[in-house]
Motif scaffolding. Structure first.
Motif, PDB file in Angstrom:
ATOM      1  N   SER A 161     -13.610  -5.032 -11.701  1.00  0.00           N
ATOM      2  CA  SER A 161     -14.163  -3.937 -10.898  1.00  0.00           C
ATOM      3  C   SER A 161     -13.088  -3.398  -9.963  1.00  0.00           C
ATOM      4  O   SER A 161     -12.133  -4.104  -9.610  1.00  0.00           O
ATOM      5  CB  SER A 161     -15.360  -4.419 -10.076  1.00  0.00           C
ATOM      6  N   GLN A 162     -13.246  -2.151  -9.570  1.00  0.00           N
ATOM      7  CA  GLN A 162     -12.252  -1.531  -8.712  1.00  0.00           C
ATOM      8  C   GLN A 162     -12.258  -2.156  -7.311  1.00  0.00           C
ATOM      9  O   GLN A 162     -13.277  -2.639  -6.835  1.00  0.00           O
ATOM     10  CB  GLN A 162     -12.499  -0.031  -8.604  1.00  0.00           C
ATOM     11  N   VAL A 163     -11.093  -2.136  -6.710  1.00  0.00           N
ATOM     12  CA  VAL A 163     -10.947  -2.643  -5.346  1.00  0.00           C
ATOM     13  C   VAL A 163     -10.707  -1.465  -4.412  1.00  0.00           C
ATOM     14  O   VAL A 163     -10.284  -0.386  -4.841  1.00  0.00           O
ATOM     15  CB  VAL A 163      -9.778  -3.652  -5.248  1.00  0.00           C
ATOM     16  N   HIS A 164     -10.979  -1.675  -3.164  1.00  0.00           N
ATOM     17  CA  HIS A 164     -10.836  -0.599  -2.178  1.00  0.00           C
ATOM     18  C   HIS A 164      -9.978  -1.103  -1.013  1.00  0.00           C
ATOM     19  O   HIS A 164     -10.480  -1.695  -0.060  1.00  0.00           O
ATOM     20  CB  HIS A 164     -12.214  -0.140  -1.683  1.00  0.00           C
ATOM     21  N   PHE A 165      -8.668  -0.867  -1.138  1.00  0.00           N
ATOM     22  CA  PHE A 165      -7.735  -1.221  -0.075  1.00  0.00           C
ATOM     23  C   PHE A 165      -7.390   0.032   0.727  1.00  0.00           C
ATOM     24  O   PHE A 165      -7.303   1.131   0.174  1.00  0.00           O
ATOM     25  CB  PHE A 165      -6.459  -1.822  -0.644  1.00  0.00           C
ATOM     26  N   THR A 166      -7.188  -0.148   2.004  1.00  0.00           N
ATOM     27  CA  THR A 166      -6.758   0.947   2.871  1.00  0.00           C
ATOM     28  C   THR A 166      -5.263   0.828   3.102  1.00  0.00           C
ATOM     29  O   THR A 166      -4.795  -0.060   3.829  1.00  0.00           O
ATOM     30  CB  THR A 166      -7.504   0.917   4.221  1.00  0.00           C
ATOM     31  N   ALA A 167      -4.519   1.689   2.453  1.00  0.00           N
ATOM     32  CA  ALA A 167      -3.059   1.636   2.571  1.00  0.00           C
ATOM     33  C   ALA A 167      -2.605   2.374   3.828  1.00  0.00           C
ATOM     34  O   ALA A 167      -3.114   3.456   4.136  1.00  0.00           O
ATOM     35  CB  ALA A 167      -2.405   2.262   1.345  1.00  0.00           C
ATOM     36  N   PRO A 168      -1.696   1.803   4.585  1.00  0.00           N
ATOM     37  CA  PRO A 168      -1.173   2.495   5.777  1.00  0.00           C
ATOM     38  C   PRO A 168      -0.486   3.800   5.401  1.00  0.00           C
ATOM     39  O   PRO A 168       0.035   3.951   4.294  1.00  0.00           O
ATOM     40  CB  PRO A 168      -0.169   1.484   6.370  1.00  0.00           C
ATOM     41  N   ILE A 169      -0.493   4.723   6.333  1.00  0.00           N
ATOM     42  CA  ILE A 169       0.164   6.008   6.104  1.00  0.00           C
ATOM     43  C   ILE A 169       1.673   5.802   5.959  1.00  0.00           C
ATOM     44  O   ILE A 169       2.299   5.138   6.778  1.00  0.00           O
ATOM     45  CB  ILE A 169      -0.115   6.978   7.258  1.00  0.00           C
ATOM     46  N   GLY A 170       2.221   6.357   4.904  1.00  0.00           N
ATOM     47  CA  GLY A 170       3.666   6.290   4.700  1.00  0.00           C
ATOM     48  C   GLY A 170       4.173   4.971   4.164  1.00  0.00           C
ATOM     49  O   GLY A 170       5.360   4.674   4.273  1.00  0.00           O
ATOM     50  N   ILE A 171       3.290   4.174   3.568  1.00  0.00           N
ATOM     51  CA  ILE A 171       3.728   2.855   3.084  1.00  0.00           C
ATOM     52  C   ILE A 171       4.787   2.969   1.988  1.00  0.00           C
ATOM     53  O   ILE A 171       5.704   2.138   1.919  1.00  0.00           O
ATOM     54  CB  ILE A 171       2.513   2.036   2.586  1.00  0.00           C
ATOM     55  N   SER A 172       4.686   3.998   1.167  1.00  0.00           N
ATOM     56  CA  SER A 172       5.687   4.173   0.107  1.00  0.00           C
ATOM     57  C   SER A 172       7.062   4.452   0.705  1.00  0.00           C
ATOM     58  O   SER A 172       8.071   3.868   0.292  1.00  0.00           O
ATOM     59  CB  SER A 172       5.279   5.313  -0.828  1.00  0.00           C
ATOM     60  N   TYR A 173       7.090   5.344   1.680  1.00  0.00           N
ATOM     61  CA  TYR A 173       8.361   5.701   2.317  1.00  0.00           C
ATOM     62  C   TYR A 173       8.973   4.490   3.005  1.00  0.00           C
ATOM     63  O   TYR A 173      10.163   4.190   2.840  1.00  0.00           O
ATOM     64  CB  TYR A 173       8.135   6.826   3.323  1.00  0.00           C
ATOM     65  N   TYR A 174       8.158   3.786   3.793  1.00  0.00           N
ATOM     66  CA  TYR A 174       8.672   2.637   4.536  1.00  0.00           C
ATOM     67  C   TYR A 174       9.131   1.527   3.596  1.00  0.00           C
ATOM     68  O   TYR A 174      10.179   0.907   3.807  1.00  0.00           O
ATOM     69  CB  TYR A 174       7.600   2.110   5.488  1.00  0.00           C
ATOM     70  N   SER A 175       8.359   1.267   2.556  1.00  0.00           N
ATOM     71  CA  SER A 175       8.707   0.190   1.631  1.00  0.00           C
ATOM     72  C   SER A 175      10.038   0.470   0.944  1.00  0.00           C
ATOM     73  O   SER A 175      10.913  -0.406   0.861  1.00  0.00           O
ATOM     74  CB  SER A 175       7.601   0.011   0.585  1.00  0.00           C
ATOM     75  N   LEU A 176      10.216   1.683   0.469  1.00  0.00           N
ATOM     76  CA  LEU A 176      11.465   2.033  -0.214  1.00  0.00           C
ATOM     77  C   LEU A 176      12.648   2.058   0.755  1.00  0.00           C
ATOM     78  O   LEU A 176      13.763   1.671   0.395  1.00  0.00           O
ATOM     79  CB  LEU A 176      11.316   3.391  -0.906  1.00  0.00           C
ATOM     80  N   SER A 177      12.404   2.489   1.995  1.00  0.00           N
ATOM     81  CA  SER A 177      13.493   2.491   2.979  1.00  0.00           C
ATOM     82  C   SER A 177      13.884   1.068   3.354  1.00  0.00           C
ATOM     83  O   SER A 177      15.072   0.786   3.575  1.00  0.00           O
ATOM     84  CB  SER A 177      13.073   3.276   4.226  1.00  0.00           C
ATOM     85  N   TRP A 178      12.911   0.139   3.409  1.00  0.00           N
ATOM     86  CA  TRP A 178      13.233  -1.260   3.704  1.00  0.00           C
ATOM     87  C   TRP A 178      14.030  -1.886   2.563  1.00  0.00           C
ATOM     88  O   TRP A 178      14.960  -2.655   2.804  1.00  0.00           O
ATOM     89  CB  TRP A 178      11.950  -2.049   3.958  1.00  0.00           C
ATOM     90  N   ILE A 179      13.654  -1.569   1.345  1.00  0.00           N
ATOM     91  CA  ILE A 179      14.415  -2.078   0.202  1.00  0.00           C
ATOM     92  C   ILE A 179      15.845  -1.534   0.233  1.00  0.00           C
ATOM     93  O   ILE A 179      16.819  -2.255  -0.026  1.00  0.00           O
ATOM     94  CB  ILE A 179      13.719  -1.702  -1.119  1.00  0.00           C
ATOM     95  N   GLY A 180      15.986  -0.251   0.556  1.00  0.00           N
ATOM     96  CA  GLY A 180      17.318   0.332   0.685  1.00  0.00           C
ATOM     97  C   GLY A 180      18.121  -0.328   1.790  1.00  0.00           C
ATOM     98  O   GLY A 180      19.333  -0.535   1.652  1.00  0.00           O
ATOM     99  N   TYR A 181      17.453  -0.681   2.886  1.00  0.00           N
ATOM    100  CA  TYR A 181      18.122  -1.363   3.994  1.00  0.00           C
ATOM    101  C   TYR A 181      18.642  -2.730   3.559  1.00  0.00           C
ATOM    102  O   TYR A 181      19.778  -3.114   3.869  1.00  0.00           O
ATOM    103  CB  TYR A 181      17.139  -1.494   5.150  1.00  0.00           C
ATOM    104  N   LEU A 182      17.827  -3.474   2.820  1.00  0.00           N
ATOM    105  CA  LEU A 182      18.249  -4.787   2.326  1.00  0.00           C
ATOM    106  C   LEU A 182      19.445  -4.660   1.386  1.00  0.00           C
ATOM    107  O   LEU A 182      20.396  -5.450   1.450  1.00  0.00           O
ATOM    108  CB  LEU A 182      17.088  -5.482   1.603  1.00  0.00           C
ATOM    109  N   LEU A 183      19.410  -3.670   0.520  1.00  0.00           N
ATOM    110  CA  LEU A 183      20.528  -3.473  -0.410  1.00  0.00           C
ATOM    111  C   LEU A 183      21.800  -3.062   0.328  1.00  0.00           C
ATOM    112  O   LEU A 183      22.900  -3.487  -0.034  1.00  0.00           O
ATOM    113  CB  LEU A 183      20.153  -2.425  -1.455  1.00  0.00           C
ATOM    114  N   ASP A 184      21.663  -2.243   1.374  1.00  0.00           N
ATOM    115  CA  ASP A 184      22.837  -1.855   2.162  1.00  0.00           C
ATOM    116  C   ASP A 184      23.452  -3.064   2.861  1.00  0.00           C
ATOM    117  O   ASP A 184      24.678  -3.189   2.932  1.00  0.00           O
ATOM    118  CB  ASP A 184      22.451  -0.799   3.197  1.00  0.00           C
ATOM    119  N   VAL A 185      22.599  -3.949   3.369  1.00  0.00           N
ATOM    120  CA  VAL A 185      23.114  -5.167   4.005  1.00  0.00           C
ATOM    121  C   VAL A 185      23.779  -6.062   2.963  1.00  0.00           C
ATOM    122  O   VAL A 185      24.843  -6.640   3.203  1.00  0.00           O
ATOM    123  CB  VAL A 185      21.971  -5.919   4.723  1.00  0.00           C
TER     124      VAL A 185
END
Length: 228
Positions: A125-149
């Motif tokens: 059955s489907q689930v109903h999660f409330t995703a924070p605003i901008g989670i995609s942007y923040y997640s990808l920027s954090w991954i980029g930060y880790l790779l830069d380090v």
């Protein structure tokens, strides 16, 4: 959002500490190699008039230095493997949170369609999660930060308060493409004095943009909406 952010902070600092350790051991290896070159007693063309004891002592010292260098290189190799493992797990964690919060129903619906076509009784059955605003942007920027380090492009931020400000700086959501950590981190955490001229210039930019929106864009929207 707190868990991926903390994972990013902890991983970046772990990579930074490991990089410092690797740099120190590399310096030790370079120092040993330079001593070998500069020490004439290690030269293979040792003069025949030197005593046997001195030759044996030099050989022993040379062997000890070689063993130390090999152990240091092995330690660096093991250290790099640990860094890659921790980095991979952290990226999986951050991307996993993003996928679970945003794309869970997509995978559930896809599975249900496949299961229905193959007559598999297992359904979800489907689930109903409330995703924070901008989670995609923040997640990808954090991954980029880790790779830069990891690549040595950026330095890991040790102050957790400064990292929180940089990692959660919400105006970046409207900036378009993801901005690299090194391009904006210093400007956020560095203190700034009030500049009246810059304040007036910024206010002029705001009013100019508002004028273009109200006078030009809103007027043209009447004709554009009628056509399209």
């Amino acid at each position: 959002m707190l868990i991926p952010a903390f994972v990013t902070y902890a991983t970046a600092n772990y990579i930074g500490k490991c990089r410092e350790k690797t740099t120190n051991t590399t310096a030790i290896i370079s120092d040993i190699d330079s001593k070998r070159v500069n020490n004439p007693s290690i030269d293979t063309n040792i003069s025949k008039n030197k005593s046997t004891n001195i030759i044996e002592t030099n050989k022993t010292n040379n062997t000890n230095k070689t063993n130390k260098t090999n152990k240091t290189k092995e330690s660096n190799t093991a250290n790099n493997k640990k860094i890659k493992l921790v980095l991979t797990l952290s990226i999986i964690c951050i991307a996993g949170f993003l996928i679970v919060l945003k794309d869970s129903n997509f995978f559930i619906n896809t599975w249900n369609l496949i299961a229905g076509a193959l007559h598999i009784p297992l359904r979800f059955s489907q689930v109903h999660f409330t995703a924070p605003i901008g989670i995609s942007y923040y997640s990808l920027s954090w991954i980029g930060y880790l790779l830069d380090v990891y690549w040595g492009i950026a330095t890991a931020e040790k102050n957790i308060l400064k990292f929180s400000v940089i990692a959660g700086y919400f105006p970046l959501l409207t900036s378009g493409p993801i901005i690299r950590y090194k391009d904006y981190s210093a400007s956020i955490v560095t203190g700034h004095r009030f500049d009246y001229e810059k304040f007036c210039f910024g206010l002029q930019r705001i009013l100019w943009g508002l004028m273009k929106k109200l006078v030009i864009s809103s007027r043209l929207a009447v004709y554009v909406n009628a056509i399209y």
